[in-house]
Scaffold this motif. Sequence first.
Motif, PDB file in Angstrom:
ATOM      1  N   GLN A  30       0.996  -1.051  -0.178  1.00 49.08           N
ATOM      2  CA  GLN A  30       0.010  -0.308  -0.009  1.00 49.08           C
ATOM      3  C   GLN A  30       0.838   1.188  -0.061  1.00 49.08           C
ATOM      4  OE1 GLN A  30      -2.542   0.827   3.455  1.00 49.08           O
ATOM      5  NE2 GLN A  30      -4.221   0.169   2.033  1.00 49.08           N
ATOM      6  N   SER A  31       0.682   2.222  -0.778  1.00 47.55           N
ATOM      7  CA  SER A  31       1.379   3.387  -1.012  1.00 47.55           C
ATOM      8  C   SER A  31       1.332   4.198   0.331  1.00 47.55           C
ATOM      9  CB  SER A  31       1.131   4.078  -2.177  1.00 47.55           C
ATOM     10  OG  SER A  31       1.379   3.418  -3.338  1.00 47.55           O
ATOM     11  N   SER A  32       2.703   4.901   0.524  1.00 50.60           N
ATOM     12  CA  SER A  32       2.506   5.950   1.372  1.00 50.60           C
ATOM     13  C   SER A  32       2.522   7.130   0.523  1.00 50.60           C
ATOM     14  CB  SER A  32       3.763   5.921   2.717  1.00 50.60           C
ATOM     15  OG  SER A  32       4.330   4.598   2.670  1.00 50.60           O
ATOM     16  N   SER A  33       2.380   8.328   1.158  1.00 46.65           N
ATOM     17  CA  SER A  33       2.473   9.523   0.282  1.00 46.65           C
ATOM     18  C   SER A  33       4.073  10.073   0.175  1.00 46.65           C
ATOM     19  CB  SER A  33       1.680  10.822   0.786  1.00 46.65           C
ATOM     20  OG  SER A  33       1.815  10.795   2.156  1.00 46.65           O
ATOM     21  N   GLY A  34       4.602   9.774  -0.778  1.00 49.92           N
ATOM     22  CA  GLY A  34       6.090  10.565  -0.911  1.00 49.92           C
ATOM     23  C   GLY A  34       7.124   9.805  -0.233  1.00 49.92           C
ATOM     24  N   ALA A  35       8.501  10.504  -0.639  1.00 44.95           N
ATOM     25  CA  ALA A  35       9.545   9.794   0.060  1.00 44.95           C
ATOM     26  C   ALA A  35       9.659   9.879   1.770  1.00 44.95           C
ATOM     27  CB  ALA A  35      10.740  10.162  -0.634  1.00 44.95           C
ATOM     28  N   PHE A  36      10.610   9.150   2.395  1.00 45.84           N
ATOM     29  CA  PHE A  36      10.552   9.211   3.654  1.00 45.84           C
ATOM     30  C   PHE A  36      12.066   8.921   3.965  1.00 45.84           C
ATOM     31  CE2 PHE A  36      10.245   7.032   7.835  1.00 45.84           C
ATOM     32  CZ  PHE A  36      10.045   8.223   8.475  1.00 45.84           C
ATOM     33  N   GLU A  37      12.684   9.812   5.059  1.00 47.95           N
ATOM     34  CA  GLU A  37      13.997   9.424   5.346  1.00 47.95           C
ATOM     35  C   GLU A  37      13.988   8.875   6.691  1.00 47.95           C
ATOM     36  OE1 GLU A  37      17.218  12.485   7.000  1.00 47.95           O
ATOM     37  OE2 GLU A  37      17.190  12.386   4.806  1.00 47.95           O
ATOM     38  N   LEU A  38      14.732   7.735   7.249  1.00 48.66           N
ATOM     39  CA  LEU A  38      14.637   7.321   8.627  1.00 48.66           C
ATOM     40  C   LEU A  38      15.991   7.084   8.965  1.00 48.66           C
ATOM     41  CD1 LEU A  38      12.987   6.218  11.052  1.00 48.66           C
ATOM     42  CD2 LEU A  38      13.463   4.120  10.069  1.00 48.66           C
ATOM     43  N   ASN A  39      16.308   7.787  10.222  1.00 52.75           N
ATOM     44  CA  ASN A  39      17.723   7.445  10.913  1.00 52.75           C
ATOM     45  C   ASN A  39      17.703   6.561  11.939  1.00 52.75           C
ATOM     46  OD1 ASN A  39      19.649   9.835   9.365  1.00 52.75           O
ATOM     47  ND2 ASN A  39      17.769  10.821   9.770  1.00 52.75           N
ATOM     48  N   VAL A  40      18.638   5.647  11.877  1.00 53.28           N
ATOM     49  CA  VAL A  40      18.450   4.638  12.770  1.00 53.28           C
ATOM     50  C   VAL A  40      19.857   4.277  13.649  1.00 53.28           C
ATOM     51  CG1 VAL A  40      18.242   2.200  13.113  1.00 53.28           C
ATOM     52  CG2 VAL A  40      16.887   3.269  11.607  1.00 53.28           C
ATOM     53  N   ALA A  41      19.768   4.280  14.791  1.00 50.62           N
ATOM     54  CA  ALA A  41      21.128   4.178  15.482  1.00 50.62           C
ATOM     55  C   ALA A  41      20.899   2.762  16.505  1.00 50.62           C
ATOM     56  CB  ALA A  41      21.355   5.241  16.436  1.00 50.62           C
ATOM     57  N   HIS A  42      21.796   2.132  16.815  1.00 50.35           N
ATOM     58  CA  HIS A  42      21.621   0.919  17.403  1.00 50.35           C
ATOM     59  C   HIS A  42      22.973   0.364  17.918  1.00 50.35           C
ATOM     60  CE1 HIS A  42      23.510  -1.892  14.188  1.00 50.35           C
ATOM     61  NE2 HIS A  42      23.263  -0.652  13.589  1.00 50.35           N
ATOM     62  N   ILE A  43      22.631  -0.401  19.211  1.00 46.81           N
ATOM     63  CA  ILE A  43      23.775  -1.235  19.774  1.00 46.81           C
ATOM     64  C   ILE A  43      23.002  -2.514  19.926  1.00 46.81           C
ATOM     65  CG2 ILE A  43      24.827   0.944  21.192  1.00 46.81           C
ATOM     66  CD1 ILE A  43      23.953  -0.314  23.619  1.00 46.81           C
ATOM     67  N   ASN A  44      24.027  -3.674  20.568  1.00 54.34           N
ATOM     68  CA  ASN A  44      23.457  -4.978  20.990  1.00 54.34           C
ATOM     69  C   ASN A  44      24.692  -5.345  21.800  1.00 54.34           C
ATOM     70  OD1 ASN A  44      24.724  -4.978  17.869  1.00 54.34           O
ATOM     71  ND2 ASN A  44      25.490  -6.665  19.021  1.00 54.34           N
ATOM     72  N   ASP A  45      24.203  -6.420  22.603  1.00 57.51           N
ATOM     73  CA  ASP A  45      25.270  -7.057  23.529  1.00 57.51           C
ATOM     74  C   ASP A  45      26.220  -6.380  24.274  1.00 57.51           C
ATOM     75  OD1 ASP A  45      24.827 -10.298  22.382  1.00 57.51           O
ATOM     76  OD2 ASP A  45      24.669  -8.646  20.604  1.00 57.51           O
ATOM     77  N   HIS A  46      25.461  -5.307  25.021  1.00 56.12           N
ATOM     78  CA  HIS A  46      26.636  -4.618  25.877  1.00 56.12           C
ATOM     79  C   HIS A  46      26.806  -5.330  27.231  1.00 56.12           C
ATOM     80  CE1 HIS A  46      23.029  -3.122  28.400  1.00 56.12           C
ATOM     81  NE2 HIS A  46      23.906  -3.196  28.982  1.00 56.12           N
ATOM     82  N   HIS A  47      26.283  -6.369  27.391  1.00 58.61           N
ATOM     83  CA  HIS A  47      26.532  -7.363  28.416  1.00 58.61           C
ATOM     84  C   HIS A  47      27.000  -6.749  29.815  1.00 58.61           C
ATOM     85  CE1 HIS A  47      25.888 -11.355  26.516  1.00 58.61           C
ATOM     86  NE2 HIS A  47      26.308 -10.947  25.399  1.00 58.61           N
TER      87      HIS A  47
END
Length: 596
Positions: A30-47
């Motif tokens: 299903q279409s969204s209206s227009g282009a979109f920018e998403l900025n993702v930051a992440h970590i894992n396993d900081h234990h």
Amino acid sequence: MKKLLLLGLTLALFSAPNLEAKTSRKSNSQSSSGAFELNVAHINDHHSHLEEEKMPLKLNGKTVTVHIGGLPRVAQAIKNFRQNNKNTLVLHAGDAVTGTLYYTLFEGKADAELMNAINFDVYTLGNHEFDDGNKFLKSFLDVLKIPVVSANVVPDKGSILEGKWKPYMIKNIGGQNIGIIGIDVVKKTKESSSPGDDIKFLDEIETARKYVNELQSKGINKIILLSHAGYEKNVEIGQKVDGVDLIITGDTHYLLGKEFEQFGLVPEADSYPKKVNSPNGNPVYIAEAWNYSYLLGQMKAKFDKNGVITELIPTPKVLIGDDFFEVKNAEGKGVQLDQKEKNEILSSIKNNKNIAAIKNDSALAKLLERYQKEKTELGKRTVGKITEEIPGGSDNRVPNEHNKDGSFATTLVAESVLHKLRNTGTGNVDFVIVNAGNVRITLNPGVFTYDLAYSLLPFTSNTVFITDITGAEVKQTLEDAIDYVLNGGSTGAFPYGAGIRYEATKEGKLGTRVKKIEVFDFKANKWVPIDVKKSYMLAVNSYIAKGKDGYTTLGKITAQKRGTDTHLSDTKIFIDYLKEKKEIGKPKSTNVIFKY
């Protein structure tokens, strides 16, 4: 409706080569209206690695020991990321706990409070969250205030964990709905941790497919899998499940990206993130952010109106301090760089796309300081009792004329690991081999504290690695280690074990010194000669599993991807062993006869 999510994260200090994705309409999308920018930051396993640590890196042509990681530094990097980018999403891909004294003493409370202060948008469960059973996990989640997702971990009705997490969440960012599905690794959690019988674990791929379809039925065409299923499994999911745009992975502790070789690091794969195609041909990106809060994964993803990622700009950064730069002088002693040299290093970092010198966030630093003070006091708390002297440390690594048996403390550590693994069914381990250098002190009679445990086994990044190995490879492994000791390598390589014993001689050459090996047959309850053609299950620490300390045969095995890292801390295993036994004396034997 099929959709794909253009993933992207940008930090002001970084720019990196763009990864182009061919735009195609997701089937039934299903279409969204227009282009979109998403900025993702992440970590894992900081234990539970909450404090900054020291690590040598190659910087501006010098090998420099720096402060690296720590959640206060991660917090500041994430704060910068949120300030410098629009439409941000900050994720944690699991295994927040176990690994340091912070976990052992505070049972996850310290981790939870610092994670709350960072304010991750979403977090998924890892296998180690179940290490100490349902009751611990509940107490950790009771403190944790950020959203938790895990679709394939399902508590029974009436379980104390019922309702503590959801399969997924839908987050509106910049007017767009983003679906985030949580996945945990199944086999390792069931076999190596301690979930209650009232917890069901569902297949990773089928569960991902089920909830992608459910999100699509709600009109969501940008979907992220926050998956602690490990890099390889997540690559498989990306190739087999339509509708996923981005997979943020954990569990395997992989450093991704050949750009990090410039710092003397060894990445597991050349590209951050890894790009694959789903069955319908749309791009899927898989990203992991190393471990222990050393690195912040970042990317900017650009989506078209159909939810397909058309461009991805990756900017992962190693996070170091700006205050500590130590090098070795001519005498081999660590000394701080002078201000001019320090400024040159900082200038080179400022102009580098893959590393950032960042101060600790002051609020988190104060919060951590409170736990640091408590840790100092709690570290004196008694674990159990040592009833007699148990030789270990550098003076007792190799059997000699003064101590014909060698390191009883190393054998004891090996016995604790074997006890843990045999009693949890982890890989049905046959025996354990430990290098003497991993065990740093002699144990003296008297009270044994948490602090002493971390003096005995101070290498908090050392975890237990399990692999299949033939009898012939076992012999060669022992030969490798002994040859390394006798030909200029570290005496810390000398091997001890539990469930295995051997005789060797100083005389001879590589391949001829080990004269006899026996392994313990647990079914027959007796020692038997090793069968060179038979396959066994061996546990070692992750350091020698990589081929370090002269363990070249183990390094080759690991390179063949034959083993698996349980990420269980040998320090915590020993603490739990002594707690259970209450008091411990010297083992009857070191299981080694070495003719010197």
